[in-house]
Design a protein around this motif. Structure first.
Motif, mmCIF file in Angstrom:
data_model
loop_
_atom_site.group_PDB
_atom_site.id
_atom_site.type_symbol
_atom_site.label_atom_id
_atom_site.label_comp_id
_atom_site.label_asym_id
_atom_site.label_seq_id
_atom_site.Cartn_x
_atom_site.Cartn_y
_atom_site.Cartn_z
ATOM 1 N N ASP A 25 -10.705 -1.302 28.338
ATOM 2 C CA ASP A 25 -11.176 -0.991 29.685
ATOM 3 C C ASP A 25 -10.050 -0.526 30.598
ATOM 4 O O ASP A 25 -10.281 -0.249 31.767
ATOM 5 C CB ASP A 25 -11.854 -2.222 30.308
ATOM 6 C CG ASP A 25 -13.265 -2.413 29.764
ATOM 7 O OD1 ASP A 25 -13.778 -1.446 29.178
ATOM 8 O OD2 ASP A 25 -13.822 -3.515 29.907
ATOM 9 N N GLU A 26 -8.823 -0.478 30.078
ATOM 10 C CA GLU A 26 -7.728 0.029 30.890
ATOM 11 C C GLU A 26 -7.947 1.512 31.148
ATOM 12 O O GLU A 26 -8.108 2.300 30.208
ATOM 13 C CB GLU A 26 -6.391 -0.176 30.174
ATOM 14 C CG GLU A 26 -5.928 -1.624 30.141
ATOM 15 C CD GLU A 26 -5.607 -2.150 31.525
ATOM 16 O OE1 GLU A 26 -5.113 -1.361 32.352
ATOM 17 O OE2 GLU A 26 -5.853 -3.335 31.780
ATOM 18 N N PRO A 27 -7.933 1.939 32.420
ATOM 19 C CA PRO A 27 -8.184 3.359 32.727
ATOM 20 C C PRO A 27 -7.224 4.303 32.022
ATOM 21 O O PRO A 27 -7.622 5.358 31.536
ATOM 22 C CB PRO A 27 -8.005 3.409 34.255
ATOM 23 C CG PRO A 27 -8.262 2.028 34.725
ATOM 24 C CD PRO A 27 -7.776 1.133 33.635
ATOM 25 N N GLU A 28 -5.943 3.892 31.953
ATOM 26 C CA GLU A 28 -4.956 4.771 31.332
ATOM 27 C C GLU A 28 -5.292 5.072 29.878
ATOM 28 O O GLU A 28 -5.038 6.163 29.373
ATOM 29 C CB GLU A 28 -3.550 4.153 31.419
ATOM 30 C CG GLU A 28 -3.011 4.010 32.834
ATOM 31 C CD GLU A 28 -3.431 2.700 33.488
ATOM 32 O OE1 GLU A 28 -4.337 2.029 32.931
ATOM 33 O OE2 GLU A 28 -2.895 2.356 34.544
ATOM 34 N N ALA A 29 -5.847 4.050 29.199
ATOM 35 C CA ALA A 29 -6.142 4.215 27.773
ATOM 36 C C ALA A 29 -7.337 5.134 27.543
ATOM 37 O O ALA A 29 -7.423 5.794 26.508
ATOM 38 C CB ALA A 29 -6.397 2.853 27.141
ATOM 39 N N ASN A 30 -8.245 5.173 28.505
ATOM 40 C CA ASN A 30 -9.501 5.898 28.298
ATOM 41 C C ASN A 30 -9.497 7.324 28.841
ATOM 42 O O ASN A 30 -10.315 8.137 28.424
ATOM 43 C CB ASN A 30 -10.658 5.131 28.955
ATOM 44 C CG ASN A 30 -10.956 3.830 28.239
ATOM 45 O OD1 ASN A 30 -10.699 3.698 27.044
ATOM 46 N ND2 ASN A 30 -11.484 2.852 28.967
ATOM 47 N N LEU A 31 -8.596 7.640 29.778
ATOM 48 C CA LEU A 31 -8.635 8.951 30.405
ATOM 49 C C LEU A 31 -8.076 10.012 29.461
ATOM 50 O O LEU A 31 -6.962 9.889 28.950
ATOM 51 C CB LEU A 31 -7.821 8.940 31.704
ATOM 52 C CG LEU A 31 -7.849 10.248 32.502
ATOM 53 C CD1 LEU A 31 -9.259 10.529 33.018
ATOM 54 C CD2 LEU A 31 -6.859 10.186 33.665
ATOM 55 N N ASN A 32 -8.851 11.036 29.251
ATOM 56 C CA ASN A 32 -8.418 12.159 28.424
ATOM 57 C C ASN A 32 -7.728 13.185 29.321
ATOM 58 O O ASN A 32 -8.360 13.824 30.160
ATOM 59 C CB ASN A 32 -9.613 12.786 27.710
ATOM 60 C CG ASN A 32 -9.213 13.973 26.848
ATOM 61 O OD1 ASN A 32 -8.099 14.016 26.330
ATOM 62 N ND2 ASN A 32 -10.116 14.928 26.710
ATOM 63 N N VAL A 33 -6.410 13.341 29.152
ATOM 64 C CA VAL A 33 -5.641 14.260 29.985
ATOM 65 C C VAL A 33 -5.321 15.517 29.180
ATOM 66 O O VAL A 33 -4.579 15.445 28.194
ATOM 67 C CB VAL A 33 -4.330 13.599 30.468
ATOM 68 C CG1 VAL A 33 -3.550 14.575 31.338
ATOM 69 C CG2 VAL A 33 -4.636 12.321 31.239
ATOM 70 N N PRO A 34 -5.871 16.655 29.557
ATOM 71 C CA PRO A 34 -5.616 17.890 28.802
ATOM 72 C C PRO A 34 -4.193 18.402 29.021
ATOM 73 O O PRO A 34 -3.478 17.934 29.904
ATOM 74 C CB PRO A 34 -6.640 18.868 29.381
ATOM 75 C CG PRO A 34 -6.908 18.362 30.757
ATOM 76 C CD PRO A 34 -6.782 16.869 30.691
ATOM 77 N N ASP A 35 -3.797 19.360 28.239
ATOM 78 C CA ASP A 35 -2.462 19.940 28.344
ATOM 79 C C ASP A 35 -2.382 21.036 29.408
ATOM 80 O O ASP A 35 -1.293 21.371 29.867
ATOM 81 C CB ASP A 35 -2.025 20.530 26.995
ATOM 82 C CG ASP A 35 -1.829 19.460 25.939
ATOM 83 O OD1 ASP A 35 -1.435 18.331 26.298
ATOM 84 O OD2 ASP A 35 -2.092 19.752 24.763
#
Length: 370
Positions: A25-35
């Protein structure tokens, strides 16, 4: 009756499930950040910031034209206008300084005299080589230009970041006011959408072959912030952390650039003082004071701004070392006359290194324009 071992085993399993769930549930772990930075409505979102960029370019071009007039022997330059929108987003103290400096640039250009280094400060200033200096030996055009990257553009970025309703369009505006483009070319000579303003100097302090360094960190910060906003309130902490990192990396790039110009000015003054030809020496000294003035502009523009790592007291220390103490008459010309002052540039570099924790390797890399 169930055995104690059974309960212990199952409690451990339950705790493990809870911990794994919490981690997922950590936001950092779940957010998909594109290049890559994607924004289909970018152009319509950044109209005000595009206006600010245009106004600064227009004002700096007018200052360049005044200098060109003096070089051509035309001593009848008219006044330079401080555009309204640009003035409106500028730190108020710096805006007052700009108004004064605009008049002094014209006075120096219309003096009809070469800069009199031997008797400085005297008169209204003039040309030293190809550089237009006021009577105190500073190229005020650089304080208009580079100083406003902080006093106006960073100040505007703070207004956006601190607004009540951050949207993905807000991040587009940050890209624009930083001087970049969604394509992030890492090149100020790119045929389309080259880096300008603060973005230009951030990419100069970065490795544009390996795509690493402050410019590319800022790119990732802004992509992350935009994606976090698009995914909703659960990612607000990720958004805020990315924006904090963006502001700090912009600041670091600004002060890494001061390191570059202090080193460059020092080297140019040494070279000038080793030149026996008087005319050649004046051109070299003019170029040296040009680099020095860029350093002053990059420092001075941050004085009085909020949300920065460096304090106003530390900024004042840097300006004192550069002989531009706020509310006092600058003594910039002394750098071209007193060899003992060259150590001031080393002290400025050392202080900046300590404030931002730059390594020796990083400082050496900042001496190069990439």
């Amino acid at each position: 009756m169930l055995s104690p071992t059974y309960w212990i085993q199952n409690v451990c399993v339950l705790l493990a499930i809870i911990l794994l769930t919490a981690c997922n549930d950590e936001p950092e772990a779940n957010l998909n950040v594109p290049d890559t930075y994607e924004s289909p409505d970018y152009e319509s979102n950044v109209t005000f910031e595009r206006t600010l960029r245009s106004e600064l370019s227009t004002m700096v071009s007018a200052a360049n034209a005044v200098e060109a007039n003096a070089l051509a022997g035309n001593f009848n330059s008219g006044s330079i206008t401080y555009p309204a929108n640009l003035q409106g987003v500028t730190n108020s103290t710096y805006a007052t300084l700009i108004q004064n400096w605009l008049g002094e640039i014209v006075q120096a250009a219309n003096s009809g005299q070469a800069f009199d280094l031997e008797n400085a400060p005297s008169g209204q200033g003039g040309l030293l080589g190809t550089r237009l200096l006021d009577e105190n030996g500073i190229e005020l055009e650089q304080l208009l230009d580079k100083g406003l990257y902080g006093a106006a553009f960073y100040n505007q970025a703070l207004a956006i970041v601190n607004s009540d309703n951050l949207t993905q369009a807000s991040i587009d505006r940050l890209v624009e006011i930083f001087g970049a483009h969604p394509s992030f070319p890492g090149d100020d000579t790119a045929p389309e959408n080259p880096d300008k303003f603060a973005a230009n100097y951030a990419q100069r302090r970065s490795n544009n072959v390996n795509k690493t360094g402050l410019y590319y960190d800022i790119k990732k910060n802004l992509i992350t912030a935009r994606e976090a906003i698009g995914e909703g309130a659960f990612y607000d902490q990720v958004r805020d952390a990315a924006l904090d990192a963006f502001l700090l990396n912009w600041e670091k790039a600004n002060f890494a650039t001061i390191i570059y110009y202090c080193n460059d000015a020092k080297n140019k003054i040494v070279n000038a003082n080793n030149e026996s030809d008087i005319t050649a020496r004046s051109f070299l000294l003019g170029d040296a004071l040009h680099s020095y003035s860029e350093a002053v502009g990059f420092v001075y523009g941050w004085l009085g701004l909020s949300q920065k790592e460096i304090t106003d007291a530390e900024l004042t220390e840097l300006l004192n070392l550069l002989l531009v103490t706020p509310n006092q008459t600058p003594e910039s010309y002394r750098f071209a006359k007193e060899a003992g002052l060259l150590t001031n540039f080393d002290q400025v570099i050392d202080k900046i290194q300590a404030i931002y924790g730059f390594s020796e390797v990083e400082v050496s890399s900042f001496f190069v324009n990439n």
